[in-house]
Design an enzyme around this catalytic site. Sequence first.
Site, PDB file in Angstrom:
ATOM      1  N   SER A  42      20.265  -7.762 -14.207  1.00 59.30           N
ATOM      2  CA  SER A  42      18.863  -8.005 -14.462  1.00 59.30           C
ATOM      3  C   SER A  42      17.962  -6.803 -14.185  1.00 59.30           C
ATOM      4  CB  SER A  42      18.377  -9.176 -13.594  1.00 59.30           C
ATOM      5  OG  SER A  42      18.450  -8.847 -12.217  1.00 59.30           O
ATOM      6  N   SER A  96      23.516  -7.224 -10.617  1.00 55.13           N
ATOM      7  CA  SER A  96      22.300  -6.797 -11.333  1.00 55.13           C
ATOM      8  C   SER A  96      21.856  -5.372 -11.062  1.00 55.13           C
ATOM      9  CB  SER A  96      21.149  -7.756 -11.015  1.00 55.13           C
ATOM     10  OG  SER A  96      21.320  -8.951 -11.719  1.00 55.13           O
ATOM     11  N   LYS A 120      11.718  -2.281  -9.185  1.00 58.71           N
ATOM     12  CA  LYS A 120      11.953  -3.534  -9.915  1.00 58.71           C
ATOM     13  C   LYS A 120      10.831  -4.511  -9.587  1.00 58.71           C
ATOM     14  CE  LYS A 120      15.608  -6.987 -10.736  1.00 58.71           C
ATOM     15  NZ  LYS A 120      16.992  -7.381 -10.438  1.00 58.71           N
TER      16      LYS A 120
END
Lengths: 489, 99
Positions: A154, A178, A79
Amino acid sequence: MSLCNLPAHELGKKLRAKEVSSVELTKEFLNRIAEVEPKIGAFVTLCEQAALETAALVDAKIARGETIAPLAGIPGAIKDILCIKGVKTTCSSRILDNFIAPYDATVIAKLKQNDAVFIGKANMDEFAMGSTTETSYFKKTRNPWAPDCTPGGSSGGSAAGVAAGEAAWSLGSDTGGSIRQPAAFTGTVGLKPTYGRVSRYGCVAFASSLDQVGPIARDVTDCALVLNAISGHCEHDSTSYNLAAPDFTKALHPDIKGVKIGVPKEYFGEGLDKAVEEKVRGAIRHLSELGAEIVDVSLPHTEYAVATYYIIAPAEASANLARFDGVKYGYRAPGCRNLIEMTVKTRTQGFGNEVKRRIMLGTYVLSSGYYDAYYNKAMKVRTLIIEDFKKVFGKVDVLACPTAPTTALPLGAMLDPLSIYMLDVYTIPVNMAGLPGISIPCGFSGGKPVGLQLIGRALDEMSVLRAAYTYEQSAGFHKMAAPIGGASA
Amino acid sequence: MKVSAQEVQYIARLARLEIPEENLELFVRQFNDILGYAGMLGKLDTENVEPTAQVLPYGNVMREDVAGTPLTQEEALANAPERFRGGYLVARVMEGGGA
């Protein structure tokens, strides 16, 4: 079956058996990326050259007969909130568009020691603020199971990348769900460890008392392998637990007899999609048939969790994001006459609307006139939410519930921030209490995956992994590959 | 309790942000929606409840005062938008002053 659709632990076996080399494997994933990335958009940066160099090093170790780590030579996606030295770390924000990290996050340093291959940086909601990956400054990521739908957020790029076979495993971060919510939306397995289990050093801070780094993978075994690699005390993060982590793979045995699983009634109320409820209740029955004892429980303050979160998280975010002023790194607005104008224009042009909204909410609830009414009140309600969990974990070992109230929603479907916030209604309480939670696939509705969430006591990832592994091995949904291009499941 | 457009602009200034006029109405509405929702916490009696700022059982974490290896000056400045003589160059702090 393509190598790209196999879990990391099976790829590791093939590497050790010399059925495939790490360079070949990495090229296979790069080819898959070239093929599907235009449809999925999981990455904001690719690291082809560095990935192939690491792969070649692993191949040399194998050729020399050296023992390699479980994740060695296997491509993963990171990420873009985590710093890799020498690689762009943007948090999918314009304000960090040009930032090259000068150091490795602790989780990255640990994975480097394991010779893991980083194939690219995954797209995300800007500064991890969002639940659909639509607030990214760069692109929208699509759901490999339904390309017109969001992959969740997210950590949407991390989840979509694994589901589309662009990476064998990935890292996400989970502040209010997330990791787990995008895992549920993409049919992957996402684990949020206990707060403090994994170092946050080098993970760009959003809400420091809630953020936690964790894996998204094709199955529970891979989650345990990644957690083994990244967990442990870190001297750079004083909120990391100063105790040795167990070998999480020891939890991987399909046996759940005698385990008490609590079903919180508040997680099955208004707002829960009927088809999602049916699949999750089916999974709980399945756990019962496998030998678990199912117990009805209550977490009475659940309905207050989202409101509490949207005071505490923006409050912490407003403080953390004060560092983005255009002085030391990142975007700087051009042509400013003085320092204040430079800061205001830099932040106004550099941040997207969701980030601005949360910074301002945080500024408001921390301001002197409203501190007690909002922030102090929310911290007290947080205590009540934690006490709910403590009481329930006096009676049961693990909780089972939906990960999200719906399956993946169409892109652009949710324009109202408050509606988007409700997508995290079942994951937020877990962050509030700092507990471990996992999402595993438990079926499909309209061709889109449904996630089952299992929650454990603080530091008891072992029970969570054991229950998840037992269900997964019996139910078998983790073996299904996303039909890239939109064919139904 | 409703927050006015003027107050939203004031909060934006405190946060070193600007909200363009064309976005202001939407921003104010969304701001009030979220704060209105958060108002549900007022229903709970928390008179005797201790606040939780973080869940860890730790207080201060201490270590020996031993210098580590910091980033070099070059590394620290590598991402600077503008630099000058080994430091960060910024716009002037006060208008009307010298360079």
